[in-house]
Design an enzyme around this catalytic site. Sequence first.
Site: not given
Length: 297
Positions: A54, A98, A121
């Site tokens: 990422k 995460q 997200d």
Amino acid sequence: MTAQVIDGKAFAAEVRGKVAEHVARLKEKHDLVPGLAVVLVGEDPASEVYVRSKGKQTTEVGMKSVEHKLDADTSEADLLALIDQLNKDDSINGILVQLPLPGHLDEDLVINSIDPAKDVDGFHISNVGLLGTGQKSMVPCTPLGCLMMLREHHGSLSGMNAVVIGRSNIVGKPMAQLLLGDSCTVTIAHSRTKDLADVVRRADIVVAAVGRPEMVPGDWIKEGATVIDVGINRIEKDDGKTKLVGDVDYASCAERAGAITPVPGGVGPMTIACLLANTLTATCRANGLEEPEGLTA
Ligand code: NAD
């Protein structure tokens, strides 16, 4: 019929290219550089690989990438304090924590402490509600990538029968909402669904997000249907080496489908591309600027 292969790797490169062009324009016209902060707690090897990838792709499209690596025993208070600091930081437009988090941390509490406008997200309860009511939201990256590939392949999805296998909050449920938003007739199947084969046989679009290697055989697929395989499963081959496979049996499904995504090289690369697209969208919204076309739901 032999299915057309939907090349997620190539499409993701196209999406990243569009993001990079837009980022360059933001810098030139508004002196803005979108910033994405990724928070990793603990040392899960798979998560570390994702986070590295990422970060690399974020800088490649011209954005600022910030990584916060915290010890596995970090307290909830310390993690929430970091998120609060990132929420207040104007140079950060996207925040991603995460998952999974170590067991002592309350995932819902942590995710819901992110400013919804920076929740790239799309897991914050506000964004889930906005998506469910058809309002402008941040959309979870994996289902957004699937939707983009379906739109690219079909144009309009209106009136199509879609079956989503899997009801997780990060893939199955938001995927179903997005397909509804594009006027599909949507069925969500899951571990308790009766006659799954029968349900899947009615689908013009099958999205498999289960986490069971090669679970969907070709004879469940309606002739000409589009198959989107979200699954990423590592299995051992006869020679002892391992390989990645999806949730559908690719060879037999490709014989009946009209189009299919491979694993690897299908949904996977689109997920990070959509994370970058979401960070760009968040930056534009935060600054009252026009959003890039074709990069959101
Ligand atoms: P999850 O474990 O949270 O959910 C799995 C779902 O599958 C559940 O809703 C369950 O009801 C359903 N299920 C389980 N067994 C079933 C059965 N026999 N029949 C029908 N449904 C069944 O998983 P998830 O987080 O949604 O991920 C699903 C898969 O997608 C995994 O392989 C994961 O690695 C992969 N994934 C890929 C990406 C990507 O970027 N490509 C992103 C997220 C997840």
